[in-house]
Design a protein around this motif. Structure first.
Motif, PDB file in Angstrom:
ATOM      1  N   MET A   1       0.850  -1.187   0.000  1.00 44.61           N
ATOM      2  CA  MET A   1       0.000   0.000   0.000  1.00 44.61           C
ATOM      3  C   MET A   1       0.890   1.244   0.000  1.00 44.61           C
ATOM      4  N   THR A   2       0.602   2.166  -0.905  1.00 40.38           N
ATOM      5  CA  THR A   2       1.411   3.378  -0.986  1.00 40.38           C
ATOM      6  C   THR A   2       0.834   4.460  -0.091  1.00 40.38           C
ATOM      7  N   GLU A   3       1.721   5.192   0.527  1.00 43.55           N
ATOM      8  CA  GLU A   3       1.301   6.299   1.384  1.00 43.55           C
ATOM      9  C   GLU A   3       1.112   7.534   0.514  1.00 43.55           C
ATOM     10  N   GLU A   4      -0.033   8.200   0.678  1.00 49.86           N
ATOM     11  CA  GLU A   4      -0.305   9.388  -0.116  1.00 49.86           C
ATOM     12  C   GLU A   4       0.476  10.578   0.412  1.00 49.86           C
ATOM     13  N   LYS A   5       0.956  11.396  -0.512  1.00 51.02           N
ATOM     14  CA  LYS A   5       1.659  12.635  -0.153  1.00 51.02           C
ATOM     15  C   LYS A   5       0.651  13.709   0.188  1.00 51.02           C
ATOM     16  N   ARG A   6       1.023  14.568   1.099  1.00 56.56           N
ATOM     17  CA  ARG A   6       0.188  15.738   1.390  1.00 56.56           C
ATOM     18  C   ARG A   6       0.333  16.727   0.243  1.00 56.56           C
ATOM     19  N   TYR A   7      -0.727  17.485  -0.015  1.00 58.39           N
ATOM     20  CA  TYR A   7      -0.665  18.468  -1.095  1.00 58.39           C
ATOM     21  C   TYR A   7       0.472  19.452  -0.859  1.00 58.39           C
ATOM     22  N   SER A   8       0.728  19.803   0.392  1.00 57.70           N
ATOM     23  CA  SER A   8       1.787  20.768   0.702  1.00 57.70           C
ATOM     24  C   SER A   8       3.182  20.224   0.388  1.00 57.70           C
ATOM     25  N   ASP A   9       3.303  18.896   0.262  1.00 57.74           N
ATOM     26  CA  ASP A   9       4.595  18.281  -0.047  1.00 57.74           C
ATOM     27  C   ASP A   9       4.785  17.983  -1.535  1.00 57.74           C
ATOM     28  N   MET A  10       3.745  18.234  -2.334  1.00 48.78           N
ATOM     29  CA  MET A  10       3.805  17.921  -3.760  1.00 48.78           C
ATOM     30  C   MET A  10       4.419  19.072  -4.560  1.00 48.78           C
ATOM     31  N   THR A  11       5.049  18.702  -5.665  1.00 49.08           N
ATOM     32  CA  THR A  11       5.554  19.704  -6.604  1.00 49.08           C
ATOM     33  C   THR A  11       4.374  20.202  -7.445  1.00 49.08           C
ATOM     34  N   GLU A  12       4.600  21.283  -8.193  1.00 45.85           N
ATOM     35  CA  GLU A  12       3.547  21.809  -9.066  1.00 45.85           C
ATOM     36  C   GLU A  12       3.097  20.741 -10.065  1.00 45.85           C
ATOM     37  N   HIS A  13       4.049  20.014 -10.611  1.00 45.02           N
ATOM     38  CA  HIS A  13       3.742  18.953 -11.577  1.00 45.02           C
ATOM     39  C   HIS A  13       2.879  17.868 -10.930  1.00 45.02           C
ATOM     40  N   GLU A  14       3.240  17.448  -9.727  1.00 45.31           N
ATOM     41  CA  GLU A  14       2.462  16.431  -9.015  1.00 45.31           C
ATOM     42  C   GLU A  14       1.049  16.927  -8.705  1.00 45.31           C
ATOM     43  N   LEU A  15       0.952  18.195  -8.299  1.00 42.02           N
ATOM     44  CA  LEU A  15      -0.372  18.762  -8.004  1.00 42.02           C
ATOM     45  C   LEU A  15      -1.249  18.784  -9.247  1.00 42.02           C
ATOM     46  N   ARG A  16      -0.687  19.197 -10.371  1.00 47.62           N
ATOM     47  CA  ARG A  16      -1.469  19.239 -11.611  1.00 47.62           C
ATOM     48  C   ARG A  16      -1.935  17.832 -12.012  1.00 47.62           C
ATOM     49  N   GLY A  17      -1.075  16.837 -11.830  1.00 51.38           N
ATOM     50  CA  GLY A  17      -1.446  15.445 -12.103  1.00 51.38           C
ATOM     51  C   GLY A  17      -2.550  14.959 -11.173  1.00 51.38           C
TER      52      GLY A  17
END
Length: 110
Positions: A1-17
């Motif tokens: 099971m993968t742990e989800e990243k917090r939005y505050s820890d994501m890059t702009e590219h990850e957020l857009r995805g």
């Protein structure tokens, strides 16, 4: 099971995805008539979008349009993180918090 990243820890590219993924899931839920899931996914996409916006662009005391709620305006009392706290104009002065991604400047076209 993968742990989800917090939005505050994501890059702009990850957020857009993430926003694209959530919107696609919301579209499918809407097609299947799962209204509650659609609403939750739309709100999650709006929260992720808030992390692409600089909170410094929003000012205490200013009035903004609320995206998706035509002719309703929101006055900011204060900002905390990616939320603007204040109240909707024209009704009871009931304090609420909205993600900054839901707010649009009055100067923008309708």
């Amino acid at each position: 099971m993968t742990e989800e990243k917090r939005y505050s820890d994501m890059t702009e590219h990850e957020l857009r995805g993430e926003i694209a993924r959530l919107k696609e899931k919301a579209r499918k839920a809407e097609q299947l008539g799962i209204v509650n899931e659609f609403a939750v996914l739309e709100r999650k996409a709006m929260m992720a979008a808030a992390y692409l916006i600089d909170p410094a662009d929003f000012k205490k005391g200013e009035v903004y349009r609320i995206e998706g709620d035509p002719n309703v305006y929101f006055q900011i009392d204060y900002l905390k993180g990616r939320f603007a706290w204040g109240y909707r104009m024209g009704g009871e002065k009931h304090t609420e918090a909205l993600p900054i991604s839901m707010l649009r400047p009055l100067k923008e076209g309708k």
